[in-house]
Design a protein around this motif. Sequence first.
Motif, PDB file in Angstrom:
ATOM      1  N   THR A  54       0.852  -1.194   0.000  1.00  0.00           N
ATOM      2  CA  THR A  54       0.000   0.000   0.000  1.00  0.00           C
ATOM      3  C   THR A  54       0.881   1.235   0.000  1.00  0.00           C
ATOM      4  O   THR A  54       1.717   1.412   0.887  1.00  0.00           O
ATOM      5  CB  THR A  54      -0.926   0.011   1.234  1.00  0.00           C
ATOM      6  N   GLY A  57       1.129   5.482  -0.348  1.00  0.00           N
ATOM      7  CA  GLY A  57       0.506   6.791  -0.316  1.00  0.00           C
ATOM      8  C   GLY A  57       1.261   7.731  -1.238  1.00  0.00           C
ATOM      9  O   GLY A  57       2.488   7.851  -1.139  1.00  0.00           O
ATOM     10  N   LYS A 113      -2.035  -1.257  -3.718  1.00  0.00           N
ATOM     11  CA  LYS A 113      -3.124  -0.375  -3.330  1.00  0.00           C
ATOM     12  C   LYS A 113      -2.545   1.026  -3.247  1.00  0.00           C
ATOM     13  O   LYS A 113      -1.598   1.269  -2.506  1.00  0.00           O
ATOM     14  CB  LYS A 113      -3.730  -0.790  -1.977  1.00  0.00           C
ATOM     15  N   VAL A 128      -3.094   4.970  -2.420  1.00  0.00           N
ATOM     16  CA  VAL A 128      -3.916   5.938  -1.689  1.00  0.00           C
ATOM     17  C   VAL A 128      -3.420   7.332  -2.043  1.00  0.00           C
ATOM     18  O   VAL A 128      -2.255   7.661  -1.836  1.00  0.00           O
ATOM     19  CB  VAL A 128      -3.827   5.718  -0.164  1.00  0.00           C
ATOM     20  N   ILE A 185      -1.709   9.628   7.116  1.00  0.00           N
ATOM     21  CA  ILE A 185      -2.180   8.245   7.032  1.00  0.00           C
ATOM     22  C   ILE A 185      -1.028   7.254   7.137  1.00  0.00           C
ATOM     23  O   ILE A 185      -1.228   6.115   7.571  1.00  0.00           O
ATOM     24  CB  ILE A 185      -3.003   8.003   5.748  1.00  0.00           C
ATOM     25  N   SER A 206      -0.665   6.673  10.719  1.00  0.00           N
ATOM     26  CA  SER A 206      -1.787   5.915  11.274  1.00  0.00           C
ATOM     27  C   SER A 206      -1.731   4.449  10.875  1.00  0.00           C
ATOM     28  O   SER A 206      -2.551   3.649  11.325  1.00  0.00           O
ATOM     29  CB  SER A 206      -3.114   6.523  10.812  1.00  0.00           C
ATOM     30  N   GLY A 207      -0.771   4.099  10.003  1.00  0.00           N
ATOM     31  CA  GLY A 207      -0.614   2.709   9.590  1.00  0.00           C
ATOM     32  C   GLY A 207      -1.453   2.300   8.409  1.00  0.00           C
ATOM     33  O   GLY A 207      -1.506   1.121   8.056  1.00  0.00           O
ATOM     34  N   GLU A 208      -2.104   3.254   7.735  1.00  0.00           N
ATOM     35  CA  GLU A 208      -2.975   2.922   6.608  1.00  0.00           C
ATOM     36  C   GLU A 208      -2.199   2.628   5.329  1.00  0.00           C
ATOM     37  O   GLU A 208      -2.728   1.996   4.418  1.00  0.00           O
ATOM     38  CB  GLU A 208      -3.969   4.056   6.357  1.00  0.00           C
ATOM     39  N   VAL A 209      -0.967   3.115   5.242  1.00  0.00           N
ATOM     40  CA  VAL A 209      -0.118   2.811   4.089  1.00  0.00           C
ATOM     41  C   VAL A 209       1.236   2.319   4.585  1.00  0.00           C
ATOM     42  O   VAL A 209       1.650   2.611   5.706  1.00  0.00           O
ATOM     43  CB  VAL A 209       0.070   4.036   3.158  1.00  0.00           C
ATOM     44  N   ASP A 210       1.934   1.557   3.726  1.00  0.00           N
ATOM     45  CA  ASP A 210       3.243   1.018   4.093  1.00  0.00           C
ATOM     46  C   ASP A 210       4.348   2.047   3.905  1.00  0.00           C
ATOM     47  O   ASP A 210       5.229   2.203   4.754  1.00  0.00           O
ATOM     48  CB  ASP A 210       3.556  -0.222   3.245  1.00  0.00           C
TER      49      ASP A 210
END
Length: 302
Positions: free
Chosen positions: A96, A98, A125, A127, A137, A140-144
């Motif tokens: 993932t 960003g 993925k 973002v 983000i 927050s851990g939503e992307v690597d």
Amino acid sequence: MVSKLDLYKVFCKVGKSESFSKAAKGLYMTQPAVSQAIMQLERELDTRLFNRTPKGVTLTNEGSLLFEYVNSAINLIDAGEEKILEFKNLTTGELTIGVGDTISRYFLLPYLEAFHNKYPNIKFKIVNGTTIEICSILKSGEVDIAICNFPLDDPSLELRPCIDIHDIFVCGEKYKHLLSSPLSLEEIIKLPLILLEPKSNSRKYVENYMISKGIKISPEFELGSFDLLLEFAKINLGIACVTREFSQEYLNKGILYEVKIKEEIPKRSIGVCFLKSVPLSPASTKFVEIIENKQLKVFGGN
């Protein structure tokens, strides 16, 4: 010291083979060691798990009940270990990232292609967002990992600059007369300026540089898309502040012209960032390596 998990593995093997000797052979243990492990487990559970006969062993009712759970648990553990191995070998998984739209289009795409060709089973993925949004983000851990405009001032992030970029001013045919000689920043700000919206990192960088020179800018147009900067300049709505490396097609074809300034805006960079406190996944590590090794010739071979 034999762990509880080891005892259950022995128990499961004996239950499947219905023989201490066959289980010992399959586990590369001695038969007395297997027998001792089963007796230890029976003592700890205070329950007889096997019926011993001259022909071998069979599970008791209690043993059969326990076997169903233990066998399922060990199978899940084995499956988990296989998945971990697949992740390490990059035969499965997800990456993932960003990134902003502009960097995606003008920088990231060739590296995504190279990574996908090498590791086709890894899913992507993407973002999208501004640099500030992406960093938020990321934490927050939503992307690597994130691909961002630098500079960034955040001690929690590891920053890996990848390429240098340059902020320049461009114009269309209507303002071509400005190309006769370099302009001062004071002369630039008197022209109708086309800039990105204030929240973008690129806009902030240019604006802060201007302020450091005692110059305040008041753009005619503030846009949310880099491509719109180019198109607005193309139809002569003003002078656009763009990234030279991302505007080569317009410049090379003579659609837009670079307006030279007496004091160039200092170069900045685009790079990869990730949390210092969290180890990169195998997929993230390989992707960063592909970018840092510069395996591709981006921006027209430069």
